[in-house]
Design a protein around this motif. Structure first.
Motif, PDB file in Angstrom:
ATOM      1  N   PRO A   8       0.796  -1.086   0.125  1.00 57.92           N
ATOM      2  CA  PRO A   8      -0.077   0.014   0.029  1.00 57.92           C
ATOM      3  C   PRO A   8       0.970   1.293  -0.169  1.00 57.92           C
ATOM      4  CG  PRO A   8      -0.842  -1.407   1.548  1.00 57.92           C
ATOM      5  CD  PRO A   8       0.656  -2.061   1.133  1.00 57.92           C
ATOM      6  N   GLU A   9       0.220   2.394  -0.610  1.00 53.20           N
ATOM      7  CA  GLU A   9       1.198   3.541  -0.805  1.00 53.20           C
ATOM      8  C   GLU A   9       1.393   4.163   0.566  1.00 53.20           C
ATOM      9  OE1 GLU A   9       3.015   6.600  -2.790  1.00 53.20           O
ATOM     10  OE2 GLU A   9       2.125   4.838  -3.449  1.00 53.20           O
ATOM     11  N   GLN A  42       5.516   5.031   1.728  1.00 54.36           N
ATOM     12  CA  GLN A  42       5.712   6.174   2.206  1.00 54.36           C
ATOM     13  C   GLN A  42       6.489   6.445   3.508  1.00 54.36           C
ATOM     14  OE1 GLN A  42       5.538   9.270   0.546  1.00 54.36           O
ATOM     15  NE2 GLN A  42       4.971   8.113  -1.495  1.00 54.36           N
ATOM     16  N   ARG A  43       5.912   5.380   4.127  1.00 54.41           N
ATOM     17  CA  ARG A  43       6.692   5.376   5.849  1.00 54.41           C
ATOM     18  C   ARG A  43       7.927   4.679   5.705  1.00 54.41           C
ATOM     19  NH1 ARG A  43       2.468   2.917   7.637  1.00 54.41           N
ATOM     20  NH2 ARG A  43       3.158   0.971   8.041  1.00 54.41           N
ATOM     21  N   VAL A  44       8.098   3.498   4.692  1.00 58.36           N
ATOM     22  CA  VAL A  44       9.034   2.831   5.149  1.00 58.36           C
ATOM     23  C   VAL A  44      10.275   2.539   4.080  1.00 58.36           C
ATOM     24  CG1 VAL A  44       9.731   0.326   5.703  1.00 58.36           C
ATOM     25  CG2 VAL A  44       7.710   0.979   6.335  1.00 58.36           C
ATOM     26  N   TRP A  45       9.721   2.751   2.847  1.00 62.62           N
ATOM     27  CA  TRP A  45      10.686   2.943   1.643  1.00 62.62           C
ATOM     28  C   TRP A  45      11.386   4.228   1.744  1.00 62.62           C
ATOM     29  CZ3 TRP A  45       8.148   0.048  -3.096  1.00 62.62           C
ATOM     30  CH2 TRP A  45       7.829  -1.274  -2.864  1.00 62.62           C
TER      31      TRP A  45
END
Length: 478
Positions: free
Chosen positions: A31-32, A36-39
């Motif tokens: 999921p986006e 956004q949080r991890v990548w």
């Protein structure tokens, strides 16, 4: 917990990964919100470079160990490190055969030998000693100073800094050997245009680097060198570093499928993180220490020589919080394409004053420090690696003048920093090299109005990569 997800934490790019045949464009992505949080978290050109990569390394090791144990392997499996700076072993600078051999002993393909690891086109990949220097260990300040002078062992003070949040420079350990090893191992395809990203190796670019398994051995060694530095220098105590960054959390996966949020403060005790290094004084319970004949002999000769040199110059007494003084700069943008010379105008009276002070200096007085700053480096290729020399006479081979080697620079990350539509707005990257020893040795003429800076490509392939330097500056820090 897949290989691809873990690599994307460091950096990813849909177009590049698809073009390299790494993932199918139609493959389902997380999921986006997760992306956004991890990548795309890797911290570069930042004082978070070392703690972030340590947390990332610990996350990978724990997940990989769980897979090893599940497959019937040892419960104490750990990521190895590659000590390429060990001058006591003649093969230390040769890519380990387990990564270079095309097949395993049973004849099956070797998954550790990746296609996109080009080096300089020769087999095996052999590193030049200038690529593995541990000069960074002579630094006594972790964080960078004003105008990145000095750059600091750990890098400049920043918020969350993925290397694309605006112009900055690299800490000394990140400059060398970290960045240089990335570029020289990844390299670019022999005979192809190094300015075209399609020809670059995985390790060459931050957005693909963690897809090459040698990445983990390289970063385990960088982490080990940080631990060597910490044995001789005090930990940084600034709350902004210890509890930061304030603008975005560091988050990595756990073997159980959850998330681990960490700060720099939590990265200061390797024992608490569950590991130690066998080439450092071992501080673990006696029952966990291997038999004497299995304990490697500490390999600190290079560190000892660096410490002696730094002590002799009284460098430890220099206050890095002072204001650097600009004493020279180049006139225009310098285009570097193969061996390139550029004059840097200097304030002759200031340099003569500096040299008089150096001549009168007696230990333990701390001498001023002199830095060469390469500002606004821009280019399309991350593959370039150059040796930078100061005032080598035009009729002399720089290879014969190691006393005038300012340092080795890599353009790791330069293509993204040069994108006018990116977060950097095309501002490029900067590199800072200390040249105090060169000036101390009297390499500069006392009446010189300019000094010559020479860029020498590390090999013929990278000589084809073109880049520019916005300004070459000389700073003095007293």
């Amino acid at each position: 917990m897949s290989w691809w997800f873990l690599a994307a934490i460091h950096g990813t790019h849909p177009l590049v990964w698809h073009e390299f045949g790494l993932v199918d464009a139609n493959e389902q992505r997380p999921p986006e919100a997760v992306q956004q949080r991890v990548w795309n978290q890797c911290q570069h050109q930042s004082w978070y470079f070392l703690p972030w990569h340590r947390g990332y390394l610990v996350s990978f090791e724990r997940i990989a160990r769980a897979a090893v144990v599940a497959a019937g392997g040892p419960t104490n499996w750990a990521v190895p490190y590659w000590d390429y700076s060990d001058a006591t072993r003649p093969d230390s600078r040769v890519l380990p055969s387990v990564f270079a051999d095309p097949t395993l002993p049973d004849g099956s393909p070797n998954p550790l030998n990746v296609e996109r690891r080009y080096g300089d086109g020769r087999t095996p990949i052999v590193l030049d000693e200038r690529m593995v220097s541990l000069r960074a260990l002579a630094d006594t300040e972790f964080a960078g100073g004003t105008a990145d002078i000095p750059p600091g062992f750990g890098g400049p003070r920043t918020l969350f800094h993925h290397g694309t949040e605006g112009p900055s420079t690299f800490g000394t350990l990140e400059t060398l050997p970290h960045n240089v090893l990335h570029t020289v191992l990844g390299g670019s395809a022999p005979g192809q245009d190094p300015d075209d990203w399609r020809n670059l190796g995985l390790m060459t670019m931050p957005i693909t680097a963690a897809l090459d398994p040698i990445f983990w051995l390289h970063h385990a060694n960088i982490d080990r060198v940080w631990e060597v530095w910490r044995r001789e220098n005090p930990d940084i105590s600034e709350p902004g570093w210890l509890d930061g960054p304030a603008d975005r959390s560091f988050v990595v996966p756990t073997p159980e499928g959850g998330e681990w949020i960490f700060t720099a403060r939590e990265m200061l005790d390797t024992a608490a993180l569950g590991y130690y290094y066998d080439s450092l004084p071992i501080e673990v319970p006696v029952e966990e220490i291997p038999p004497a004949d299995e304990v490697p002999v500490p390999r600190d000769e290079g560190r000892r020589r660096i410490e002696e040199r730094a002590t002799a110059r009284g460098r430890a007494a220099v206050d890095a919080s002072g204001q650097p003084e600009l004493v020279g700069a180049s006139d225009i943008d310098i285009v570097v394409h193969g061996m390139t010379d550029t004059p840097v105008r200097v304030d002759g009276s200031r340099m003569r004053s500096f040299q008089r002070d150096a001549a009168r200096r007696t230990a333990p007085a701390a001498p001023p420090r002199v830095f060469l700053k390469l500002e606004g480096i821009r280019g399309p290729s991350d593959a370039a690696v150059y040796y930078v020399y100061v005032d080598v006479p035009s009729d002399e081979d720089p290879e014969e003048r190691p006393d005038r080697l300012a340092g080795t620079v890599s353009l790791f990350g330069v293509s993204e920093a040069s994108d006018p539509d990116g977060a950097h707005l095309g501002s490029g990257i900067s590199q800072v090299l200390e040249i105090s020893d060169i000036v101390d040795a009297g390499a500069l003429e006392a009446d010189a109005s300019a000094l010559d800076v020479r860029f020498v490509p590390a090999n013929d392939t990278v000589a084809r990569a073109e880049f520019s330097v916005g300004r070459v500056s000389i700073y003095v820090l007293e």
